[in-house]
Design an enzyme around this catalytic site. Structure first.
Site, short mmCIF file in Angstrom:
data_model
loop_
_atom_site.label_atom_id
_atom_site.label_comp_id
_atom_site.label_asym_id
_atom_site.label_seq_id
_atom_site.Cartn_x
_atom_site.Cartn_y
_atom_site.Cartn_z
N TRP A 364 0.81 -1.22 0.00
CA TRP A 364 0.00 0.00 0.00
C TRP A 364 0.85 1.28 0.00
CZ3 TRP A 364 -0.70 -4.17 3.26
CH2 TRP A 364 -1.82 -4.97 3.02
N ASP A 365 2.16 1.16 -0.13
CA ASP A 365 3.05 2.33 -0.08
C ASP A 365 2.90 3.07 1.25
OD1 ASP A 365 4.98 4.10 -0.92
OD2 ASP A 365 3.65 5.29 -2.18
N TYR A 366 2.78 2.32 2.33
CA TYR A 366 2.68 2.91 3.68
C TYR A 366 4.08 3.04 4.30
CZ TYR A 366 -2.44 2.76 4.18
OH TYR A 366 -3.80 2.99 4.06
#
Length: 706
Positions: A364-366
């Site tokens: 999630w590109d967290y």
């Protein structure tokens, strides 16, 4: 002393002494940071061993900043973003006025460059001088009283080197231990550049430091592989711990699995020599790779700012995700272990001491964007424990023992949804902090707001069509999936701030979703989505946001991100405001003290037309807060181009001023000649769609007030 005499003095001192730190040395002499006798021994022509003079270690300004200084990006090594200054108070802050304005002259050349500028700069203040860098890495010193330029050094970074944005968040300041005050580069300013260099200049003159690297520069492309401008860049200031300068780099997201390595490296802060390298894929490799090889490609990088503990000799690295953000089927064991983790490295060895992962198998590109804050955390029995505060993009805030990495509050592994394109790989659980979360409840259809009835109808239809299972909704290709918070959600690079005396943690945040879809490879090729090394531009000439058409070569899918989930007609978000806020949290308990929207509608509106309305709606924001002993929070960050002073006790805005460009940068406060200043770099931001500028603005009370 003239530059020539200073240079001669340096050369004379270099002939008498050396300053090196041996790779892998865990034990040092009686003073931490000083080289051992054997490391400083030299042989004479008669093979007679003599001892070269050893510089004793001296505390750096960043270890314990002077009350009126701002000596590191987060004010000090602990990154509290809190100043003991109290001349400006809640009672007189409404009298603040512009004391001076400086312009760097670094502005984009044409609209194509304007769409890439995001300076994000936070200056340092040491003594009577300010030190800053412009979007394209021009290093500048100003008189802290007047804003008058004292010197500048332009490293001539090519425009092609701009990655996602032209950004230089700050520089580092270093005092060579024991060096004579009149020696060239006895005090030095060091930056990392967009074209991947470390550059050291004299803090008094701006001259390159000849003893650092190759005539003042270190080439960070060594060991990385073929140079592709814009793929591997440094946008954050390095951190200096026990005389070791530590840096990571930003690797442009979403291009290819075979991306430059996320290796972390430590360099001697005096000589620029490589002390160690931490390559998670090759833990046995402590220096440069063998000739013809590179550091492990595609591994998670640290693009943001680290924090450090000088006494422990630890540097705390907020790590990002792997090179392909939204699919992980080919990730290595090491990538899965260290991605989206805070990693504590021992600066003596470059080896991990502990790590704490905030997302398992992150698709999630967290990645961790916030700089952690070191604090002596209060316990119920009246004692304290050395800890750090770690905010995240998904909203969770963790409190960790900084010696061990253990959480001081319960961390629950909550059940995570399955499905998507790789259900066999997803983690069945995800960590959840028992301390505090900035996140709001899951979205429902009735949360689809829309600026107009048509927008609302469209957004509700899209909500029903999308895959949505809560915070960790698996990425999908057959339909769009909702990511909430989005990749700019929670707390990002502006980071949080702590007033330990008042026992208050301040964090601003974004509260807005993304509307994403994985694109099968055939569809990505039809859209002509090409990686950065292929040259040229994608079909979408200037993507409106990172991820809006990233090819992810090597994975079966590209990614298309609708950042902020905007409706197609008005361009306004699908969800209702507020889109961002600022929150005060009780440090000891994690309980919310107050929570207010941050930002007005004055520069925002449908079709990109400013409404000029002063209503407090809470806008997206980038940039962090500064706290003072005067009981104030200073922050810009929002997209309404205002800087504010907020009452730390209530959240009430007590003063504000209109900036000539976007304020997406962390402000500072400092004192000189008994006068307190508040300073902000107003440089604008392409992603936040605020006006681009080159302003540095200092505020103060009228002369004689306070």
């Amino acid at each position: 002393m003239t530059p020539l005499l200073r240079t001669l003095a340096l050369l004379a001192s270099l002939s008498l002494s050396t300053h090196t730190i041996a790779q892998g040395t865990a034990d040092k002499e009686s003073v931490p940071g000083s080289p051992s006798a054997s490391e400083n021994s030299v042989e004479t022509g008669d093979s007679e061993e003599v001892q070269a003079p050893t510089y004793p270690a001296t505390p750096q300004p960043s270890d314990a900043p002077a009350p009126g200084d701002w000596a590191a990006w987060g004010r000090g090594s602990s990154a509290s973003r809190h100043s003991p200054l109290d001349q400006i108070t809640r009672d007189n802050v409404d009298q603040l006025e512009v004391a001076w304005t400086y312009r760097t002259g670094d502005l984009p050349e044409g609209s194509d460059q304007e769409s890439k500028y995001s300076p994000e700069n936070t200056p340092l203040k040491i003594g009577d001088s300010l030190y800053l860098c412009s979007a394209m890495n021009i290093m500048i010193s100003l008189d802290a009283r007047t804003g008058e330029e004292q010197w500048r050094y332009d490293p001539q970074v090519a425009k092609e080197a701009i990655p996602y944005g032209a950004t230089c968040r700050g520089v580092a300041y270093y005092e060579v231990p024991g060096a004579p005050g009149d020696q060239l580069c006895a005090t030095r300013v060091i930056e990392g550049t967009l074209d991947a260099r470390l550059i050291a200049v004299d803090a008094e003159t701006g001259e390159l430091c000849p003893d650092f690297g190759d005539s003042g520069m270190v080439d960070l492309w060594q060991g990385i592989g073929e140079k592709v401008p814009g793929w591997y860049s440094v946008t954050a200031p390095p951190v200096i711990v026990q005389d070791v300068l530590v840096t990571g780099a930003q690797v442009k997201d979403g291009q290819a699995e075979d991306a430059p390595s996320g290796v972390i490296r430590g360099f001697d802060a005096v000589t620029g020599e490589l002390v160690w390298a931490w390559d998670m894929g090759k833990p046995e490799l402590n220096g440069l790779p063998p000739e013809g090889e590179t550091y492990t490609r595609g591994t998670p990088n640290m693009w943001t700012t680290a924090a450090s503990d000088e006494e422990l000799g630890y540097v705390y690295l907020p790590m990002g995700n792997s090179a392909v953000d939204y699919w992980g089927g080919n990730r290595s064991e090491e990538e899965n272990e260290f991605s989206t983790s805070l990693v504590a490295l021992d600066v003596n060895t470059g080896e991990p001491v502990w790590h704490f992962q905030t997302v398992h198998y992150d698709v999630w590109d967290y990645d961790l964007g916030s700089q952690p804050t070191l604090v002596d955390f209060p316990l119920d029995n009246g004692s304290t424990v050395p800890a750090l505060i770690l905010p995240t993009k998904q909203g969770d805030i963790y409190v960790l023992n900084r010696e061990t990495g253990e959480s001081l509050f319960p961390v629950e592994e909550v059940e995570a949804p399955g499905g998507g394109v790789e259900p066999e790989n997803l983690s069945p659980t995800q960590p959840s902090s028992g301390y505090h979360s900035l996140a709001f409840p899951d979205l429902t259809e009735k949360d689809m707001w829309g600026m107009t009835p048509i927008d609302q109808l469209w957004c509700r239809i899209q909500f029903r069509r999308a895959s949505y299972k809560g915070k960790y909704t698996p990425p999908t290709a057959d339909r769009r999936f909702i990511q909430y918070p989005g990749y700019n959600g929670g707390n990002d690079w502006g980071s949080a701030a702590v007033d330990a005396e008042r026992g208050i943690l301040i964090a601003n945040y974004n509260d807005i979703p993304n509307h994403n879809r994985l694109l099968p490879r055939e569809e990505a090729e039809e859209r002509n989505l090409r990686p950065i090394y292929a040259g040229g531009e994608n079909e979408e000439e200037q993507p409106p946001a990172e991820g809006a058409g990233d090819p992810q070569i090597g994975a079966p899918y590209a990614i298309d991100v609708n950042a902020g989930w905007r409706a197609p007609i008005t361009g306004m978000p699908c969800t209702a405001p507020p889109y961002g806020g600022i929150r005060a949290i009780d440090l000891a308990s994690g309980e919310t003290l107050w929570d207010e929207p941050l930002g007005t509608a004055r520069k925002n509106g449908p079709f990109g037309i400013p409404s000029h309305l002063p209503f407090k709606i809470g806008t997206p924001n980038n940039g962090g807060p500064v706290l003072t002993a005067g009981g104030l929070i200073f922050i810009a960050a929002a997209t309404d181009d205002l800087i504010r002073a907020i009452n730390i006790g209530t959240g009430e805005v007590l003063w504000k001023d209109v900036l000539p460009a976007g304020g997406q940068a962390n402000p500072i406060t400092y004192e000189v000649d008994g006068r307190q200043y508040v300073l902000i770099s107003a440089g604008g931001h392409h992603f936040m769609e605020t006006p681009i500028g080159d302003y540095v603005i200092a505020y103060a009370l009228p002369e004689g007030e306070g």
